[in-house]
Write a protein that holds these residues in place. Structure first.
Motif, short mmCIF file in Angstrom:
data_model
loop_
_atom_site.label_atom_id
_atom_site.label_comp_id
_atom_site.label_asym_id
_atom_site.label_seq_id
_atom_site.Cartn_x
_atom_site.Cartn_y
_atom_site.Cartn_z
N GLU A 176 0.76 -1.10 0.10
CA GLU A 176 0.17 0.00 0.22
C GLU A 176 0.81 1.26 0.10
O GLU A 176 2.06 1.40 0.42
CB GLU A 176 -0.94 0.04 1.13
N LEU A 177 0.35 2.34 -0.52
CA LEU A 177 1.00 3.65 -0.75
C LEU A 177 1.11 4.12 0.59
O LEU A 177 0.27 3.89 1.61
CB LEU A 177 0.31 4.57 -1.57
N ASN A 178 2.08 4.88 1.14
CA ASN A 178 2.51 5.60 2.33
C ASN A 178 2.15 4.75 3.50
O ASN A 178 1.69 4.95 4.43
CB ASN A 178 1.39 6.77 2.39
N THR A 179 2.94 3.79 3.55
CA THR A 179 3.22 2.82 4.51
C THR A 179 4.48 2.02 4.36
O THR A 179 5.41 2.40 3.54
CB THR A 179 2.12 1.24 4.40
N PRO A 180 4.99 1.41 5.41
CA PRO A 180 6.28 1.09 5.62
C PRO A 180 6.50 -0.09 4.71
O PRO A 180 7.91 -0.58 4.44
CB PRO A 180 6.47 0.45 7.08
N GLY A 181 5.49 -0.63 3.67
CA GLY A 181 5.92 -1.54 2.91
C GLY A 181 6.76 -1.37 1.91
O GLY A 181 6.74 -0.05 1.15
N THR A 182 7.61 -2.18 1.29
CA THR A 182 8.39 -1.76 0.31
C THR A 182 8.20 -3.00 -0.80
O THR A 182 8.13 -4.20 -0.80
CB THR A 182 9.70 -1.91 0.64
#
Length: 482
Positions: A308-314
């Motif tokens: 998801e955008l604007n999360t710590p996910g990469t």
């Protein structure tokens, strides 16, 4: 009419009828999917912070799929592709919370149930609503009766499902003040509010017991008894396990948040719920081993789309995130293990997608689907076994106003009159647009996209199985080229 036959070719001597006892050659099947897990959110793809020892260990022992794609950059489309082997645009599941998995579709649980398997679905559903009597989640309730479409209509014997997202810890509640994204676990539960989503069983009843604590554990708490009953009855099992982690709201339990105590609120909860999910997958594997069925169980793991955008996910160095058809939105972490048949670890570099699950699993289990519905996926089992060097079918993706065609090394990205062409083998991060340099390749791939869209449109409007579900749900066709 749905026609399903059983074959005797390949690595199997026979597949017995649904009234027979399990053949020792029938593999058990578990399809595990994380929710919004980025390509770079796991250790086996290089993450140095998030602890995923179980996933890393499984990927290192089986087939790590280097170029594996979700069929869409959003949840529902990908999930429809898993169960049908068909492009989401063909089935009319264009976006999250849009359309339903049509009852006329031939699904994996239907195919395996006919072949004598016990079938179960656990966790997220996101392919229709689960109640018509009360307001539930995104779309469920009296106002959307046409969208009622529970797992029981698609070949499942057992279900423990939510319509859509839930908090990843204490999934039935939320704090009085929250932004819907991240929060630390609620210590004073008497101050909490209902989250507004329920778990439902196969009979369509709301589940009320054992719904506190880590959501991944709550799901596996239901998977293990299902496997136990199947083995006790001498039946092979087909189990879909669709975790909610790390889709927002991300909430980590105290022991998992403590692992990342030095990180800000969003990171400690995002990382923590992934590690909690990883631990529950380890619990599942340990149970399979204790039941002496692990060796003959096929486990496929992936995510439904990019982070998801604007999360710590990469997504690592890949371009784009969730909702994008660039690599970061659809290239997802994935692997397969089947100890009985995959003896040595390997890396599969050929492009594959979630639409390939159905034909691949039928291939591995020796089951033929003769219904006549057109499949978009193709079996990757010959690639794994070294019996084929390349896939035959192009991979086609559609989402909103975006379209993509992948043909071996080349990828055409199209959106609202804009063309981008990449050699993904040489330029996986999509930095060098070759559309002007190689117009003949761009034109060829766009013609494939246009032809596929026409095929999808015909299916969508009922050419294959009539218009009952189309007329019931009422959707407009998305022609991304106009």
């Amino acid at each position: 009419m749905k026609k399903i036959i059983l074959t005797t070719g390949g690595i199997f001597l026979s597949i017995l009828s649904s009234q027979s006892q399990q053949s020792i050659n029938q593999p058990n099947i578990i399809l595990i999917m994380a929710d919004d897990l980025g390509w770079g959110d796991v250790g086996f793809n290089g993450n140095k912070v998030i602890r995923t020892p179980v996933l890393d260990g499984l990927a290192s022992k089986g087939v790590k799929m280097e170029r594996f794609y979700s069929a869409g950059p959003l949840s529902s489309p990908t999930r429809a592709s898993v169960l049908t082997g068909r492009n989401p645009f063909r089935t009319g599941v264009f976006s999250a919370n849009e359309g339903i998995l049509r009852p006329e579709e031939i699904t994996l649980p239907e195919l395996f149930k006919t072949a004598g398997y016990k079938t179960g679905h656990f966790g997220k559903w996101h392919l229709g609503t689960l109640t018509t009597t009360e307001t539930d989640a995104n779309r469920g309730g009296p106002k959307n009766k046409s969208l009622y479409n529970p797992p029981v209509l698609h070949g499942y014997d057992v279900a423990f499902v939510t319509e859509s997202k839930v908090p990843t810890f204490d999934p039935m509640i939320k704090p009085l003040e929250n932004d819907g994204r991240f929060w630390d676990y609620i210590q004073e539960k008497e101050t909490a509010l209902s989250y507004g989503t329920a778990y439902w069983n196969i009979e369509g009843n709301r589940e009320t017991e054992g719904l506190t604590g880590d959501d991944s554990r709550i799901i596996i708490d239901r998977v293990l008894p299902f496997i136990d009953r199947s083995v006790s009855e001498g039946k092979p099992f087909f189990s879909v396990v669709w975790f909610h982690s790390p889709h927002m709201p991300c909430v980590a339990g105290p022991e998992y948040a403590a692992l990342y105590r030095n990180y800000p609120l969003e990171e400690r909860n995002y990382y923590g719920c992934i590690t909690a999910m990883d631990e529950q997958i380890g619990r599942l594997v340990s149970f399979l081993k204790s039941m002496k069925v692990y060796e003959n169980t096929i486990i496929l793991f992936c995510s439904d789309n990019g982070p998801e955008l604007n999360t710590p996910g990469t997504a690592g160095a890949y371009k784009g995130k969730k909702r994008s058809l660039h690599e970061g939105g659809i290239r997802v972490p994935a692997f397969m293990v089947w100890p009985d048949q995959i003896k040595k670890p390997q890396v599969l570099k050929d492009p594959c997608s979630t639409s390939d699950y159905l034909p691949s699993l039928l291939d591995m289990a020796g089951i033929a689907n003769t219904d006549g519905h057109e499949l978009d996926g193709e079996s990757f089992w010959p690639l794994v076994k070294g019996k084929s060097q390349v896939r035959r079918k192009e991979l086609v993706f559609c989402s909103g106003r975006q379209g993509v065609v992948m043909d071996r090394d080349y990828k055409l990205y199209y959106s609202e009159g804009r063309y981008e062409l990449y050699n993904i083998e040489n330029d996986p991060y999509e930095r060098h647009n070759l559309a002007e340099q190689l117009p003949s390749i761009s034109d060829r791939l766009f013609k494939i996209l246009s032809a596929q869209l026409k095929s999808y449109e015909n299916s969508f409007f009922g050419k294959e199985y009539g218009r009952d579900s189309y007329d019931k749900v009422v959707q407009k066709w998305w022609d991304i080229t106009k």
